[in-house]
Enzyme design. Sequence first.
Site, PDB file in Angstrom:
ATOM      1  N   GLU A 125       0.855  -1.187   0.000  1.00 45.19           N
ATOM      2  CA  GLU A 125       0.000   0.000   0.000  1.00 45.19           C
ATOM      3  C   GLU A 125       0.898   1.246   0.000  1.00 45.19           C
ATOM      4  O   GLU A 125       1.868   1.275   0.753  1.00 45.19           O
ATOM      5  CB  GLU A 125      -0.901   0.025   1.235  1.00 45.19           C
ATOM      6  CG  GLU A 125      -1.906   1.159   1.171  1.00 45.19           C
ATOM      7  CD  GLU A 125      -2.878   1.176   2.364  1.00 45.19           C
ATOM      8  OE1 GLU A 125      -2.732   0.363   3.294  1.00 45.19           O
ATOM      9  OE2 GLU A 125      -3.763   2.028   2.353  1.00 45.19           O
ATOM     10  N   GLY A 265       2.795   1.925  11.181  1.00 43.93           N
ATOM     11  CA  GLY A 265       2.593   1.056  12.340  1.00 43.93           C
ATOM     12  C   GLY A 265       2.441  -0.398  11.931  1.00 43.93           C
ATOM     13  O   GLY A 265       3.062  -1.288  12.497  1.00 43.93           O
ATOM     14  N   ALA A 266       1.610  -0.639  10.925  1.00 41.75           N
ATOM     15  CA  ALA A 266       1.350  -2.008  10.500  1.00 41.75           C
ATOM     16  C   ALA A 266       0.549  -1.983   9.209  1.00 41.75           C
ATOM     17  O   ALA A 266       0.115  -0.922   8.765  1.00 41.75           O
ATOM     18  CB  ALA A 266       0.564  -2.755  11.568  1.00 41.75           C
ATOM     19  N   GLU A 268      -2.448  -4.237   6.812  1.00 40.34           N
ATOM     20  CA  GLU A 268      -3.522  -5.235   6.915  1.00 40.34           C
ATOM     21  C   GLU A 268      -3.549  -6.269   5.792  1.00 40.34           C
ATOM     22  O   GLU A 268      -4.622  -6.821   5.502  1.00 40.34           O
ATOM     23  CB  GLU A 268      -4.872  -4.494   6.937  1.00 40.34           C
ATOM     24  CG  GLU A 268      -5.281  -3.818   5.608  1.00 40.34           C
ATOM     25  CD  GLU A 268      -4.942  -2.334   5.509  1.00 40.34           C
ATOM     26  OE1 GLU A 268      -4.026  -1.884   6.224  1.00 40.34           O
ATOM     27  OE2 GLU A 268      -5.587  -1.637   4.705  1.00 40.34           O
ATOM     28  N   ASN A 269      -2.422  -6.588   5.141  1.00 35.61           N
ATOM     29  CA  ASN A 269      -2.416  -7.572   4.054  1.00 35.61           C
ATOM     30  C   ASN A 269      -3.287  -8.784   4.408  1.00 35.61           C
ATOM     31  O   ASN A 269      -3.225  -9.290   5.523  1.00 35.61           O
ATOM     32  CB  ASN A 269      -0.995  -8.079   3.823  1.00 35.61           C
ATOM     33  CG  ASN A 269       0.005  -6.955   3.845  1.00 35.61           C
ATOM     34  OD1 ASN A 269      -0.082  -6.039   3.053  1.00 35.61           O
ATOM     35  ND2 ASN A 269       0.927  -7.005   4.792  1.00 35.61           N
ATOM     36  N   GLU A 302      -5.731  -3.426  12.438  1.00 33.23           N
ATOM     37  CA  GLU A 302      -5.396  -4.228  11.248  1.00 33.23           C
ATOM     38  C   GLU A 302      -6.382  -5.368  11.082  1.00 33.23           C
ATOM     39  O   GLU A 302      -6.800  -5.693   9.981  1.00 33.23           O
ATOM     40  CB  GLU A 302      -3.962  -4.768  11.335  1.00 33.23           C
ATOM     41  CG  GLU A 302      -2.882  -3.715  11.545  1.00 33.23           C
ATOM     42  CD  GLU A 302      -2.974  -2.512  10.623  1.00 33.23           C
ATOM     43  OE1 GLU A 302      -3.406  -2.664   9.469  1.00 33.23           O
ATOM     44  OE2 GLU A 302      -2.618  -1.398  11.074  1.00 33.23           O
ATOM     45  N   HIS A 305      -9.642  -4.293   9.580  1.00 31.34           N
ATOM     46  CA  HIS A 305      -9.560  -4.030   8.145  1.00 31.34           C
ATOM     47  C   HIS A 305      -9.996  -5.255   7.329  1.00 31.34           C
ATOM     48  O   HIS A 305     -10.330  -5.110   6.156  1.00 31.34           O
ATOM     49  CB  HIS A 305      -8.119  -3.695   7.739  1.00 31.34           C
ATOM     50  CG  HIS A 305      -7.796  -2.223   7.753  1.00 31.34           C
ATOM     51  ND1 HIS A 305      -8.625  -1.271   7.209  1.00 31.34           N
ATOM     52  CD2 HIS A 305      -6.706  -1.547   8.207  1.00 31.34           C
ATOM     53  CE1 HIS A 305      -8.058  -0.065   7.336  1.00 31.34           C
ATOM     54  NE2 HIS A 305      -6.894  -0.206   7.951  1.00 31.34           N
ATOM     55  N   GLU A 324      -9.994   3.773   6.148  1.00 33.65           N
ATOM     56  CA  GLU A 324      -9.222   4.184   7.323  1.00 33.65           C
ATOM     57  C   GLU A 324     -10.090   4.877   8.374  1.00 33.65           C
ATOM     58  O   GLU A 324      -9.978   4.596   9.560  1.00 33.65           O
ATOM     59  CB  GLU A 324      -8.036   5.058   6.913  1.00 33.65           C
ATOM     60  CG  GLU A 324      -6.998   4.338   6.042  1.00 33.65           C
ATOM     61  CD  GLU A 324      -6.463   3.056   6.661  1.00 33.65           C
ATOM     62  OE1 GLU A 324      -6.678   2.811   7.868  1.00 33.65           O
ATOM     63  OE2 GLU A 324      -5.841   2.258   5.917  1.00 33.65           O
TER      64      GLU A 324
END
Length: 887
Positions: A125, A265-266, A268-269, A302, A305, A324
């Site tokens: 992303e 931060g992270a 969400e794959n 995450e 998401h 988001e």
Amino acid sequence: MRDAQPAAVYLKDYASPDYLINRTELHFELHEDHALVTSRLYMLRCDPGRELPLVLNGVALELVSVTIDGQALEDSEFQVEPETLVIPKAPDQFVLSCVTRILPQDNTSLEGLYKSQRMFCTQCEAHGFRKITYYLDRPDVMSVFTVSVEADQARYPVLLSNGNLVDSKVLEDGRHSTTWHDPFPKPAYLFALVAGDLKYLQDSFTTCSGREVDLRIYVEEKDLGKCDHAMLSLQNSMRWDEEVYGREYDLDVFNIVAVDDFNMGAMENKSLNIFNSSCVLCSPETTTDKGYQRVEAIVAHEYFHNWSGNRVTCRDWFQLSLKEGFTVFRDAGFSADMGSPVVKRVEDVANLRTVQFAEDAGPMAHPVRPESVIEFNNFYTATIYEKGAEVVRMIHTLLGAELFRRGSDLYFERHDGQAVTCEDFVLAMEAASGIDLQQFRLWYSQAGTPLLRVRDEYDADAGCYTLTVQQSCPPTPGQDSKLPMVIPLAMGLLGEAGNLPLRLVGETPDPETGDNTHRVLSVNQAEQRFVFEGVGERPVPSLLRGLSAPVRLDYNYSKQDLCALMSRDDDGFVRWDSAQTLATRVMNEVEQQLLNRSKDKELEVDPILARAYASLLEDDSLDAAMVADMLTLPGENYLAELAARDGGANVDTIHAARVAVHADISKACTDSLLQRYHALANASPYAATGAQIADRSLRNTCLDYLAAAGGEYVELASRQFTDADNMTDRLAALRAIVFYGDDGQRDEALASFYQDWQHEVLVVNQWLQLQAMMPGSDALDRVRGLLKHPDFDMRNPNKVRALVGVFSAHNPVNFHRPDGQGYRFLADQLTLLNDINPQITAKMLTPLTRWRNYSGRDQLMRAELERLAALPSLSRDAFEVITKSLQ
Ligand code: 0A1
Ligand code: ZN
């Protein structure tokens, strides 16, 4: 400056894709000095018969070969451009296969496939996938992925991708491979791959329909003991999403991987979340309470998401807030349910006001749904995330919990498997509730923070109380004038004996209504009047309860009004907010004295604040976490932001005024502070429970005030520093020593902390951060020195943020040194960083972009921006931020 100026793209130019990719097969061959990526893309022209060129995105790729249906293309049949591969003629339906060679080991942008320490990982992303292979890298192209990964087995025993493991093989030459299949069509930005020598913590979750999901958190072996909190947070999130939103997890595996080098931060794959290690790893010895809460919130974010982002994704990146804003709203609800809703709200609002309101007032101000963008990476902003969440929160307020849930059910049901828009979200909410949100939509398109000006009038004879509410919104770049918005104004009226019943003129009281002391007024015109009747005394209005809308409030509260609200209003948020306003008022008065006084005149601090704080400290029936928040003076950045609106901020007098008020509280409340400090000592072992966190928070707030008095109270901090069995208490004590101790105490404590924790990267980062925030005229020299410390690394975003970012954003007095050295320092570092990591460079420019707020220093700040603007290799990311801020 670069030759060709990067161009903007516009939401109004959105066109649906010409081609789709039904299936994506990828094979990765990972080596130390390169990786080979082979794709097989099952492509389909959307409008068969209409011949259109196929334009694939690709950046920094070496194209080794390209075939269509197995036939190699002649050189004349395709063109390789810097950011695209163009195939002018393609059949209606075909398999396109490309082999690309990439260099993950040299990829310091941390987008695409890169190496973090010894492992391979990805970040796709928003536009990272195009750094892996040629593709239609846009979120409305969704495809079913099958991915095989091949690497050396000894170095990379773990090979992961999205979905289910369908095959694993041992190959020749010590290599091995695994194959993964993700049955859910997804855009390329959700693709992920990891290869490394990792261990995992394993657990499971049984979904509401009885399916068993295998949960794993992959980390380096040394960190295996630090995953329990993240695992528990994941399980709690999975349960919460079922209970509160009716959302069940959809695959049989859910993996989280921790990496040290990560821009955000992270991520969400799908089924393979990749996390910045600072957002997964926790232990009492190394992580503060805030760190624990952050891990819980980000794991939840995450995970949520999976529905709000993955199952239903964005049509284009202008719609980023669709996933988001909604997901932040969801994770805030989760955190509130896991702990204290008011405390969570107070912390969110403090952050919104300092960061998002400032963004809305600055040169990068943009609507929640932006209309034009140069670099999408620059739009992962507080406006998209936090203001976006506020917009969803207002919809929740307007619809009520039940209709909102019907709306979210309808949204997920209607759009499962689709890439949609913010408009689709609003349409679902309208359809499910029957409530018209036409005017409300302006929240998506208008930038800027609206101002609510409220005036009141009390007619004692008639028992009538009138609120006159005016709304306005300042101009923002590209939007000179604004239309009135729908602003839910939650309110109550405080009388001598508590909150009063509310009845608007003409309303008949409903005996069914339980609580009639709270209501939400709908403000939707430039000016409106609300007349309450049956009001037997002049009330103090309790306005914008819970911050019911992301707006600023202007009402002329007297200090006595604020004290009344602070101690007696039913709404916890308003109690905190009144404390903040009172403290701001008192600090402003001191600042005025500093600006106007003759040197030898003593500063006067209104004792009203200390009195109010003392009564909070003395009432141990109050929630300790709330008291801690109420006792925390607004930060210097927030004060500077307020001052900037009134004509310009003076960082030095703001700092001096805040220090003076802080010292005044310290002196006036010593006994109560000390009493609470000792009474809150905890004998039981550390646990990240709400009750313990609250107690530590108040105790360390007391310590911070006490230590400001120096002497024996710094000793108190030193004792806590030595005795602490957890990082929250140890770091709070270290901070007190560093801020209020003498040079010797400070240097000794910092050295011993480093000595004890040098083996823990995340702790060393906190040590860097603390020094970056340090007061004193030697701060910049110290920070410069730390750049050469063996633990500093310009390629690691966490370290850059901890040292350079924190100095520039959270050490205002030193960053804004009158000699301009603070600005020069930042620009020098960003010059280096520009060639390493454009995304982080652009983010860290923010403090310089606020030059308009600092009259007297503005020219120095601008000069550094201009120096950066002239860099020959300036990235698109930095270009956008700099040019917009210089305009
Ligand atoms: N979608 C992620 C955040 C994220 C965004 C962009 C990134 O690289 C450009 C990385 C992560 C989230 O909201 O958590
Ligand atoms: Zn997110």
